[in-house]
Design an enzyme around this catalytic site. Structure first.
Site, PDB file in Angstrom:
ATOM      1  N   SER A  74      44.638  37.616  33.197  1.00 44.99           N
ATOM      2  CA  SER A  74      45.238  38.927  33.436  1.00 44.99           C
ATOM      3  C   SER A  74      46.707  38.861  33.824  1.00 44.99           C
ATOM      4  O   SER A  74      47.369  39.904  33.873  1.00 44.99           O
ATOM      5  CB  SER A  74      44.455  39.669  34.521  1.00 44.99           C
ATOM      6  OG  SER A  74      44.550  38.991  35.753  1.00 44.99           O
ATOM      7  N   LYS A  99      42.531  46.142  41.769  1.00 48.25           N
ATOM      8  CA  LYS A  99      43.958  45.874  41.560  1.00 48.25           C
ATOM      9  C   LYS A  99      44.808  47.103  41.854  1.00 48.25           C
ATOM     10  O   LYS A  99      45.872  47.011  42.466  1.00 48.25           O
ATOM     11  CB  LYS A  99      44.174  45.404  40.124  1.00 48.25           C
ATOM     12  CG  LYS A  99      43.582  44.040  39.816  1.00 48.25           C
ATOM     13  CD  LYS A  99      43.734  43.681  38.355  1.00 48.25           C
ATOM     14  CE  LYS A  99      43.123  42.320  38.037  1.00 48.25           C
ATOM     15  NZ  LYS A  99      43.237  41.968  36.609  1.00 48.25           N
ATOM     16  N   LYS A 113      29.115  47.143  54.663  1.00 53.98           N
ATOM     17  CA  LYS A 113      27.852  46.970  53.911  1.00 53.98           C
ATOM     18  C   LYS A 113      26.668  46.816  54.862  1.00 53.98           C
ATOM     19  O   LYS A 113      25.639  47.470  54.698  1.00 53.98           O
ATOM     20  CB  LYS A 113      27.978  45.748  52.991  1.00 53.98           C
ATOM     21  CG  LYS A 113      29.065  45.856  51.945  1.00 53.98           C
ATOM     22  CD  LYS A 113      29.067  44.676  50.995  1.00 53.98           C
ATOM     23  CE  LYS A 113      29.405  43.365  51.695  1.00 53.98           C
ATOM     24  NZ  LYS A 113      30.769  43.346  52.239  1.00 53.98           N
ATOM     25  N   GLY A 124      34.169  43.633  55.349  1.00 48.85           N
ATOM     26  CA  GLY A 124      34.727  44.647  56.231  1.00 48.85           C
ATOM     27  C   GLY A 124      34.627  46.072  55.737  1.00 48.85           C
ATOM     28  O   GLY A 124      35.204  46.968  56.360  1.00 48.85           O
TER      29      GLY A 124
END
Length: 802
Positions: free
Chosen positions: A693, A736, A375, A372
């Site tokens: 993480s 993030k 590209k 979305g």
């Protein structure tokens, strides 16, 4: 052409009566040899003056010297070759123009010693060059014999040469005279002939003449071979034409349809006009010859005919000129897409280099980003901006190598692969070729399509791309290949190495708002037949749709929500309520989209202790996740739920081990875990989760639960932990941070070594967030909890990352 009197020997120098001073006649582009008779045209002022003064001379003998440079109109002594010939004027003829034609006979070699008179014509002191006679010299006779043989061969190859020339050559016995005669006939430059004039040694002169004559003989033989080949080819073509006419007559007698023959003639004409590469033309003509010998009703006829059509329909040389106006290209890209500066910059760089170096090969790019973000539409915009054709093929789910390379013609219904089909569709050799969803290629027993793409996307190989159907090298080096992918990991390493990967991040809130205002709303209004005067979707309404009805990295879902609102208004207009309408508040959106689907639950979820907000990377962008920890009566057991991977489970165990090792510093009793079980859960249990993480988030949630101190509701964090209390860097920082920004987070805790990664985060996002960079686990608690359990001030100060 110079001539010698038939049967004459070289003039006897003893009979020549002239002094040591003679009039000089310079000649251009010619050399007069002793014994030769040649015509000359005289037109220069001094030369005409010399001819008119011939009557005053005791005998008509003049000195002839060749000019070094024919462009000099008034030559001096230095402009002439030093060795020439004394010549007798046999005849002179005056023309109406005032010019003269002379017939001169060369007598003997003379050397120019000194110019004694310049006007009205040149006179000079000359010295007769005595030539040593060669008698009873075997070598000289052998050389003369060889010279005669070669000269006779040359005469035979020159139809314009009179046959009596051979007799003339045989009649001359003196080797020096023979060499001069043949030298006069040679088609050689003036400087070479002048060198022969200056060669006094007879044997050496014969060798030089023999060398030049042999070269002329080879040229004549080559000409003869070429003429013979041309005649043979013409004869072959004429024979073929006659046979075809006979075949045509036979087919007419048999009643066979002649329409197909005309069609084949049309094919032959197309091949001639197509300007095919040599190999493609050879194959085409070979297949056309096969086609002429086949019956139209045979199955093989259709196969060969289709094959020829494919070859002739492909673009082999046709190119569209690139638009090299950088400012214009930048304007078009900005019109079509908001943001995406990295991709636009790369396209402008290519065009700048293309402007400086016209034979620059097309780039091979891979646009990597969540769904979305534009590209695929960006590839179409790039083609429009630089003025090229656009071709798109979808590779999602392709699992057969033949989809890329095609099938061999032995198979029924064989066709070229999608690459060649796309080139035919574009009609040019330099389109923008989009390989959509390259990360979703499959493979099975029928082959690996990604392996077939290795040749397509290698600039060193794709100029000779080989399709199984064509079996002719095809040049793809001018094509601009643009692949798209959501994730880089599924792309095989060799294929990934051949592409320049440009990462496209998710959009920020302000970017989505700008895209909606500039592109999505006008596009949907036009598609639904509604004008801007009938419906006004305000900025607050767009912000409401972004915050409460979508949660995505791109804008695809946002466009659907905008379309839903506009469709609802379209229904009202169709019912007769013309409006105008204005969509501004939640109350006006609710009738079309219902209640809000997304609300910020960070504050609500972190109201209790043991809950911390983490940050995660996913193929569709960044996400926030909540990590919950609780304690119950038990026997020191650690339970992990939420469909966690092994790496994530190990991070939880490492966090608990560190807490047990630092229990006193954290204000915990030594036996805090002896009669208790701990349970860590990460909601959205249907989704698999893995990676290191979440280590700092698990550590924070555990400390919050064990100490009863809540985690700040506006804080999110990410980072890997070690048993020694270190916080290690992680990936996906940009995604993030954007996810935290979308969720309303105000402070983000990041590993110290991830600080450089913030350069890729948009400025507007960095300026609205506070970042705390940590290198130790103890530093996390002071920045994340409402109260620091160990009274530690973070070593890295909490600072906005500007």
């Amino acid at each position: 052409m110079a001539e010698r009197k038939k049967g004459a020997q070289a003039p006897d120098d003893k009979d020549l009566k002239f002094g040591d001073e003679l009039p000089v006649l310079p000649i251009r582009n010619a050399v007069l040899f002793p014994g030769a008779v040649s015509p000359f045209d005289v037109g220069r002022e001094k030369s005409v003056a010399l001819v008119e003064d011939l009557e005053n001379l005791s005998q008509p003998v003049i000195a002839i010297f060749a000019q070094r440079d024919p462009n000099v109109d008034d030559p001096a002594g230095t402009d002439l070759y030093p060795v020439g010939a004394a010549a007798r004027v046999l005849k002179s003829l005056k023309h109406s123009t005032g010019n003269y034609s002379l017939i001169l006979q060369g007598l003997t070699r003379v050397r120019l010693e000194e110019v004694t008179q310049v006007g009205p014509y040149m006179k000079a002191k000359i010295r007769k060059i005595e030539e040593t006679p060669v008698t009873d010299d075997v070598e000289a006779e052998a050389l003369a014999m060889s010279l005669r043989d070669v000269a006779k061969q040359v005469i035979q190859l020159m139809p314009e040469m009179p046959r009596e020339a051979q007799s003339l050559i045989d009649s001359i016995n003196e080797p020096g005279a023979l060499a001069d005669l043949i030298a006069a006939q040679l088609d050689a430059p003036v400087d070479e002939k002048s060198q022969l004039m200056a060669t006094i040694d007879v044997k050496e002169r014969i060798r030089q003449v023999l060398k030049l004559l042999t070269r002329q003989l080879e040229i004549l033989k080559m000409r003869e071979r070429i003429n013979s080949q041309i005649k043979e080819e013409m004869g072959k073509n004429q024979r073929e034409y006659v046979l075809r006419q006979q075949l045509k007559a036979i087919k007419e007698e048999l009643g066979e349809d002649e329409g197909d023959q005309g069609d084949l003639d049309g094919l032959e004409e197309r091949i001639a006009k197509a300007n095919l590469p040599s190999e493609a033309e050879q194959v085409s003509r070979k297949q056309l010859r096969r086609l002429r010998s086949m019956q139209v009703a045979s199955a093989e006829y259709t196969v060969v005919r289709t094959y020829l059509d494919w070859i002739l329909d492909l673009p082999w040389h046709n190119q569209t000129p690139d638009m090299l106006d950088i400012a214009r290209v930048r304007q078009i890209l900005d019109e079509d897409h908001y943001g995406l500066e990295k991709v636009k910059k790369r396209i402008l760089e290519y065009l700048a280099v293309r402007k400086l170096k016209s034979d620059k090969k097309g780039p091979i790019l891979c646009l990597l980003g969540p769904p979305g973000v534009g590209k695929t539409s960006l590839g179409r915009s790039i083609a429009r901006a630089i003025g090229r054709k656009f071709v798109r093929i979808s590779l999602g789910g392709v699992h057969d190598e033949a989809a890329i390379r095609g099938h061999r013609r032995t198979y029924v219904g064989a066709l070229p692969g999608q690459i060649i089909q796309g080139m035919k569709k574009s009609g040019t050799t330099n389109p923008v070729f989009m390989l959509d969803e390259i990360d979703k290629i499959g493979h099975d027993f029928r082959g690996d399509p990604s392996a077939a793409l290795l040749e397509v996307l290698d600039p060193e190989q794709n100029n000779t791309f080989s399709d199984h159907y064509l079996e002719i090298p095809y040049d793809l080096s001018h094509v601009m290949f643009i692949a798209t992918a959501n994730v880089a990991d599924p792309i095989p390493a060799p294929l990934r190495d051949r592409m320049e990967i440009l990462e496209i991040p998710g959009y920020t809130r302000n970017e989505k708002k700008a895209i909606a205002r500039q592109h999505l709303v006008p596009k949907q209004l036009e598609e639904h037949g509604i004008s801007g005067k009938q419906l006004d979707v305000t900025d607050p309404a767009v912000e409401n749709l972004i915050d409460h009805y979508t949660r995505e990295a791109g804008v695809r879902s946002l466009e659907r929500q905008v379309a839903s609102v506009i469709r609802g208004v379209a229904v009202k207009i169709a019912e007769g309520n013309e409006g105008p309408y204005k969509i501004d508040t939640q109350d006006e959106i609710h009738p079309f989209l219902g209640p809000q689907k997304f609300t910020s639950e960070v504050a609500e979820r972190t109201e209790e202790t043991g809950v911390a907000t983490g940050l995660a990377w996913t193929p569709v962008g960044g996400e926030i996740l909540f990590i919950e920890a609780t304690k119950m009566h038990g026997a020191s057991k650690l339970t992990l739920t939420g469909q966690l991977g092994d790496v994530m489970k190990e991070s939880a165990q490492a966090a608990l081990s560190y807490i047990r090792a630092k229990n006193k510093a954290l204000g915990l009793a030594d036996d805090f875990l002896e009669k208790s079980d701990i349970h860590i859960h990460i909601p959205a249990g249907a989704m698999p989760k893995d990676g290191p993480s979440a280590g700092v988030t698990m550590f924070t949630a555990l400390v919050s639960m064990l100490r009863g101190i809540r985690v700040r509701h506006d804080v999110a964090m990410t980072g890997e932990i070690t048993l020694r209390g270190r916080v290690l860097p992680v990936g996906g920082i940009k995604e993030k941070v954007l996810a935290a920004h979308r969720a309303g987070i105000k402070r983000i805790i990041l590993p110290e070594r991830n600080k450089p990664d913030l350069e890729e985060v948009p400025n507007e996002v960095r300026e609205s967030l506070e970042f705390v960079f940590v290198s130790k686990m103890d530093d996390v608690l002071g920045a994340a909890l409402e109260e620091n359990p160990i009274g530690v001030t973070p070593a890295a100060a909490a600072i906005p990352a500007n």
